[in-house]
Design a protein around this motif. Structure first.
Motif, PDB file in Angstrom:
ATOM      1  N   TRP A   1       2.576   9.159   5.070  1.00  0.00           N
ATOM      2  CA  TRP A   1       1.676   9.777   4.098  1.00  0.00           C
ATOM      3  C   TRP A   1       2.157  11.177   3.735  1.00  0.00           C
ATOM      4  O   TRP A   1       2.622  11.918   4.580  1.00  0.00           O
ATOM      5  CB  TRP A   1       0.250   9.858   4.661  1.00  0.00           C
TER       6      TRP A   1
ATOM      7  N   VAL B   1      -4.931   7.036  -1.733  1.00  0.00           N
ATOM      8  CA  VAL B   1      -5.918   6.190  -1.078  1.00  0.00           C
ATOM      9  C   VAL B   1      -7.105   7.060  -0.686  1.00  0.00           C
ATOM     10  O   VAL B   1      -6.944   8.060   0.004  1.00  0.00           O
ATOM     11  CB  VAL B   1      -5.325   5.516   0.183  1.00  0.00           C
TER      12      VAL B   1
ATOM     13  N   LEU C   1       0.800  -1.220   0.000  1.00  0.00           N
ATOM     14  CA  LEU C   1       0.000   0.000   0.000  1.00  0.00           C
ATOM     15  C   LEU C   1       0.833   1.271   0.000  1.00  0.00           C
ATOM     16  O   LEU C   1       0.408   2.298  -0.510  1.00  0.00           O
ATOM     17  CB  LEU C   1      -0.919  -0.014   1.237  1.00  0.00           C
ATOM     18  N   ASP C   2       2.032   1.211   0.518  1.00  0.00           N
ATOM     19  CA  ASP C   2       2.831   2.427   0.742  1.00  0.00           C
ATOM     20  C   ASP C   2       3.810   2.772  -0.379  1.00  0.00           C
ATOM     21  O   ASP C   2       4.863   3.318  -0.135  1.00  0.00           O
ATOM     22  CB  ASP C   2       3.576   2.329   2.066  1.00  0.00           C
ATOM     23  N   LEU C   3       3.448   2.509  -1.614  1.00  0.00           N
ATOM     24  CA  LEU C   3       4.307   2.895  -2.732  1.00  0.00           C
ATOM     25  C   LEU C   3       4.178   4.398  -2.988  1.00  0.00           C
ATOM     26  O   LEU C   3       3.123   4.982  -2.750  1.00  0.00           O
ATOM     27  CB  LEU C   3       3.920   2.131  -3.997  1.00  0.00           C
TER      28      LEU C   3
ATOM     29  N   ARG D   1       3.453   7.895  -4.692  1.00  0.00           N
ATOM     30  CA  ARG D   1       2.414   8.370  -5.607  1.00  0.00           C
ATOM     31  C   ARG D   1       1.137   7.551  -5.562  1.00  0.00           C
ATOM     32  O   ARG D   1       0.315   7.612  -6.463  1.00  0.00           O
ATOM     33  CB  ARG D   1       2.944   8.468  -7.028  1.00  0.00           C
ATOM     34  N   ARG D   2       0.946   6.755  -4.528  1.00  0.00           N
ATOM     35  CA  ARG D   2      -0.296   5.994  -4.404  1.00  0.00           C
ATOM     36  C   ARG D   2      -1.288   6.846  -3.620  1.00  0.00           C
ATOM     37  O   ARG D   2      -0.985   7.338  -2.543  1.00  0.00           O
ATOM     38  CB  ARG D   2      -0.073   4.672  -3.688  1.00  0.00           C
TER      39      ARG D   2
END
Length: 91
Positions: free
Chosen positions: A67, A48, A41-43, A45-46
């Motif tokens: 974040w 959420v 989840l923590d790539l 440019r992602r």
């Protein structure tokens, strides 16, 4: 569109169930960190977009991610509003 389910690695997190009794290590329910490779989840440019309930249910995992920006809104439905919604007749 990507859903949060592809990043799940367990059930929801609660204070009571978050500590492993044997190792005293926290249990995280979402995939983050290098050990999960590109399916984490923590790539960079992602983005959420989620609900307050999801923030609450996965608070321990989500707190481990650095974040860039967090925007949160909580909408509380009162008992009166809920009763009005339930009492409306269906067409």
């Amino acid at each position: 569109m990507v859903t949060l389910t592809q990043f799940r690695d367990g059930s929801t997190e609660t204070k009571a169930s978050n500590i492993d009794d044997e190792t005293l290590e926290p249990r995280y329910s979402l995939k983050f960190g290098e050990k999960h490779g590109p399916s984490r989840l923590d790539l960079p440019r992602r983005m959420v977009i989620t609900t307050y309930q999801t923030l609450r249910d996965y608070q321990f995992s989500l707190s481990q991610i650095d974040w860039g920006l967090l925007f949160s809104m909580k909408h509380k439905i009162s008992k009166t509003q809920m009763h009005c919604k339930l009492a409306q007749p269906k067409a």
